[in-house]
Write a protein that holds these residues in place. Structure first.
Motif, PDB file in Angstrom:
ATOM      1  N   ILE A  96      -8.158 -38.776  53.426  1.00 51.98           N
ATOM      2  CA  ILE A  96      -7.817 -38.692  54.846  1.00 51.98           C
ATOM      3  C   ILE A  96      -7.474 -40.066  55.410  1.00 51.98           C
ATOM      4  O   ILE A  96      -6.478 -40.235  56.123  1.00 51.98           O
ATOM      5  CB  ILE A  96      -8.978 -38.045  55.617  1.00 51.98           C
ATOM      6  CG1 ILE A  96      -9.103 -36.566  55.232  1.00 51.98           C
ATOM      7  CG2 ILE A  96      -8.768 -38.189  57.125  1.00 51.98           C
ATOM      8  CD1 ILE A  96     -10.297 -35.878  55.844  1.00 51.98           C
ATOM      9  N   HIS A 135      -3.778 -38.995  55.126  1.00 55.75           N
ATOM     10  CA  HIS A 135      -3.718 -37.865  56.054  1.00 55.75           C
ATOM     11  C   HIS A 135      -4.447 -38.179  57.359  1.00 55.75           C
ATOM     12  O   HIS A 135      -5.307 -37.408  57.806  1.00 55.75           O
ATOM     13  CB  HIS A 135      -4.325 -36.611  55.397  1.00 55.75           C
ATOM     14  CG  HIS A 135      -3.808 -36.328  54.034  1.00 55.75           C
ATOM     15  ND1 HIS A 135      -2.568 -35.753  53.807  1.00 55.75           N
ATOM     16  CD2 HIS A 135      -4.351 -36.550  52.801  1.00 55.75           C
ATOM     17  CE1 HIS A 135      -2.380 -35.622  52.504  1.00 55.75           C
ATOM     18  NE2 HIS A 135      -3.445 -36.096  51.872  1.00 55.75           N
ATOM     19  N   GLN A 136      -4.098 -39.286  57.994  1.00 55.44           N
ATOM     20  CA  GLN A 136      -4.769 -39.659  59.231  1.00 55.44           C
ATOM     21  C   GLN A 136      -4.530 -38.645  60.351  1.00 55.44           C
ATOM     22  O   GLN A 136      -5.314 -38.556  61.294  1.00 55.44           O
ATOM     23  CB  GLN A 136      -4.290 -41.044  59.706  1.00 55.44           C
ATOM     24  CG  GLN A 136      -4.615 -42.187  58.771  1.00 55.44           C
ATOM     25  CD  GLN A 136      -3.507 -42.434  57.757  1.00 55.44           C
ATOM     26  OE1 GLN A 136      -2.632 -41.583  57.576  1.00 55.44           O
ATOM     27  NE2 GLN A 136      -3.542 -43.592  57.106  1.00 55.44           N
ATOM     28  N   ASP A 137      -3.444 -37.861  60.252  1.00 57.85           N
ATOM     29  CA  ASP A 137      -3.108 -36.929  61.324  1.00 57.85           C
ATOM     30  C   ASP A 137      -4.067 -35.752  61.430  1.00 57.85           C
ATOM     31  O   ASP A 137      -4.069 -35.049  62.448  1.00 57.85           O
ATOM     32  CB  ASP A 137      -1.681 -36.406  61.127  1.00 57.85           C
ATOM     33  CG  ASP A 137      -1.469 -35.840  59.734  1.00 57.85           C
ATOM     34  OD1 ASP A 137      -2.047 -36.400  58.787  1.00 57.85           O
ATOM     35  OD2 ASP A 137      -0.730 -34.846  59.599  1.00 57.85           O
ATOM     36  N   VAL A 138      -4.909 -35.491  60.408  1.00 60.03           N
ATOM     37  CA  VAL A 138      -5.854 -34.376  60.481  1.00 60.03           C
ATOM     38  C   VAL A 138      -7.156 -34.775  61.160  1.00 60.03           C
ATOM     39  O   VAL A 138      -8.007 -33.920  61.402  1.00 60.03           O
ATOM     40  CB  VAL A 138      -6.151 -33.830  59.067  1.00 60.03           C
ATOM     41  CG1 VAL A 138      -4.869 -33.406  58.373  1.00 60.03           C
ATOM     42  CG2 VAL A 138      -6.926 -34.824  58.214  1.00 60.03           C
ATOM     43  N   THR A 140      -8.279 -37.851  67.357  1.00 58.51           N
ATOM     44  CA  THR A 140      -7.861 -39.202  67.764  1.00 58.51           C
ATOM     45  C   THR A 140      -9.046 -40.110  68.023  1.00 58.51           C
ATOM     46  O   THR A 140      -9.058 -41.278  67.591  1.00 58.51           O
ATOM     47  CB  THR A 140      -6.987 -39.109  69.030  1.00 58.51           C
ATOM     48  OG1 THR A 140      -5.884 -38.225  68.770  1.00 58.51           O
ATOM     49  CG2 THR A 140      -6.445 -40.477  69.411  1.00 58.51           C
ATOM     50  N   LEU A 154     -10.584 -41.126  64.800  1.00 55.07           N
ATOM     51  CA  LEU A 154      -9.687 -42.015  64.067  1.00 55.07           C
ATOM     52  C   LEU A 154      -9.734 -43.425  64.639  1.00 55.07           C
ATOM     53  O   LEU A 154      -9.737 -44.416  63.888  1.00 55.07           O
ATOM     54  CB  LEU A 154      -8.262 -41.465  64.116  1.00 55.07           C
ATOM     55  CG  LEU A 154      -7.219 -42.233  63.293  1.00 55.07           C
ATOM     56  CD1 LEU A 154      -7.577 -42.197  61.817  1.00 55.07           C
ATOM     57  CD2 LEU A 154      -5.836 -41.632  63.506  1.00 55.07           C
TER      58      LEU A 154
END
Length: 429
Positions: free
Chosen positions: A250, A254-257, A260, A263
């Motif tokens: 991730i 796959h930072q978009d999963v 925010t 993250l």
């Protein structure tokens, strides 16, 4: 027991066989056997037996006078239990067999003795319950033991690698135990046990992957709590295998999963870290494994201090030095702690090795690599067999699930599994 009875005996009828007279009337030794081969007599002397040679006879009498020092019976150090018996096997095969016999005083309990190892001449005993264990499974284990032609058989691991279906698989395919109560339960299920002289661990087979999540405590506590802890162990297996690799996937690909806010928090923690997430994870997992091995090899009191203090000091120092992020320390520690909840230590070793492989795949291919690695591992496990029985039984193929994911009440477990036992009735309802 030998010399005085022979001196005091006066032979009345010369037509009787002198060996029969000695064996049945005179000698008061616990175990007397006849031997024709000189080499067998030599091995008997080297083990502590006395040899009685009678002029004019083509056989000799081997008298078992062994007085080997034995360790006292204690609670097993690996398979501890909160409730239940505290007895554990020791390194003497006769004592271990007697511990099982004391719990199963029935004539159907059989022990088949043999010797393995061209040079070690190690005594082996195959235990089973006649009428419950399937004869085809017993014939298979006899066949595999009979073809072993090795110089040295001294431990369960030596023997286990000779008799498993796939010796090159990274997945353990035999179950080991030091507990007599667990052995008795397995025998009553239709499995067999292999005792090896000189080791406190025995082999239980056939084995399925679900046996590795079952603990002795499950059968000494309420079935609600036992079912809860069993489900918890399944979750911890998944955590041990996949948590570090999924995190690396991730963060790297796959930072978009990730939400925010989370993250941003992770990015702030990783600010200033000189290594990629994959290198960071490998460093922390390797450090955890080093601490675990150091704690296991050092004396008990010192080992506990080294593992606990070392983990705290190294983890905190690594975070303060900006080498790793706090989130990585938490995830690796959680993964390591989860592995300690699995009752079977040898299965834990498999999970640790497979976790490294999945972490490597995650470093290059992300979640796609983790998924492919998990599918390959599951396919490999599904292809394994233990003495002809699929390794995922009784889930695939499907049989009863009363003692797999949960532990059903004893009143409901009235039938033995038909793939293991001849006599399928455990209790009549």
């Amino acid at each position: 027991n030998i010399i005085l009875p022979m001196v005091a005996y006066h032979k009345e009828d010369s037509r009787e066989n002198v060996l029969d007279i000695m064996q049945e009337r005179i000698l008061t030794v616990f175990q007397v056997s006849r031997e024709k081969k000189v080499l067998n007599a030599v091995y008997g002397v080297l083990r502590g037996s006395a040899i009685l040679v009678i002029e004019g006879e083509d056989e000799i009498l081997a008298l078992n006078l062994q007085n080997r020092k034995k360790r006292s019976i204690e609670e097993p150090s690996v398979e501890k239990t909160v409730r239940g018996p505290r007895e554990g096997f020791i390194e003497d095969i006769t004592v271990n067999m007697s511990l099982v016999r004391a719990r199963l005083p029935i004539p159907e309990l059989k022990f088949e003795m043999m010797e393995l190892g061209q040079r070690t001449k190690t005594r082996i005993a195959v235990a089973y319950i006649e009428g419950i264990a399937k004869e085809e499974i017993l014939n298979e284990v006899r066949k595999r033991l009979s073809v072993i032609n090795a110089d040295m058989i001294v431990d369960t691991q030596d023997l286990g690698e000779h008799i498993v279906d796939n010796a090159y698989s990274p997945v353990v395919q035999t179950e080991y135990t030091e507990r007599p109560d667990k052995t008795v339960g397995s025998l009553l299920d239709g499995r067999f046990a292999i005792f090896i002289d000189g080791t406190a661990t025995i082999i239980l087979a056939p084995t399925s992957v679900w046996n590795f999540i079952q603990a002795s405590d499950d059968y000494h506590t309420n079935f609600y709590y036992a079912s809860f802890t069993r489900i918890l162990r399944i979750v911890t297996i998944l955590i041990t295998l996949f948590l570090p690799s999924i995190y690396v996937s991730i963060i790297t690909f796959h930072q978009d999963v990730v939400p925010t806010d989370l993250l941003i928090s992770i990015a702030m923690q990783r600010h200033g870290i000189p290594f990629p997430a994959a290198v960071e994870a490998f460093l922390m997992v390797l450090t955890f494994e080093l601490l675990r091995e150091a704690g296991a090899r050092l004396p008990t009191q010192v080992g506990q201090a080294v593992s606990i203090v070392g983990a705290i000091v190294i983890g905190e120092s690594a975070v303060m030095a900006g080498i790793v992020s706090p989130a990585m320390v938490i995830l690796v520690a959680l993964s390591g702690i989860a592995s300690f909840t699995i009752p079977a230590y040898n299965f834990t070793l498999t999970l640790r090795v497979m976790g490294f492989v999945l972490l490597f795949l995650a470093s290059f291919f992300g979640l796609f690599g983790v998924m492919i690695g998990g599918m390959i591992l599951l396919t490999h496990i599904a292809s394994l067999k233990s003495f002809g029985i699929p390794f995922l039984t009784p889930v695939a193929p499907l049989f009863s699930l009363k003692d797999i994911f949960i532990r059903a009440p004893w009143t409901m477990m009235d039938r033995r599994e038909r793939y293991l036992a001849q006599d399928k009735t455990r209790q009549k309802t």
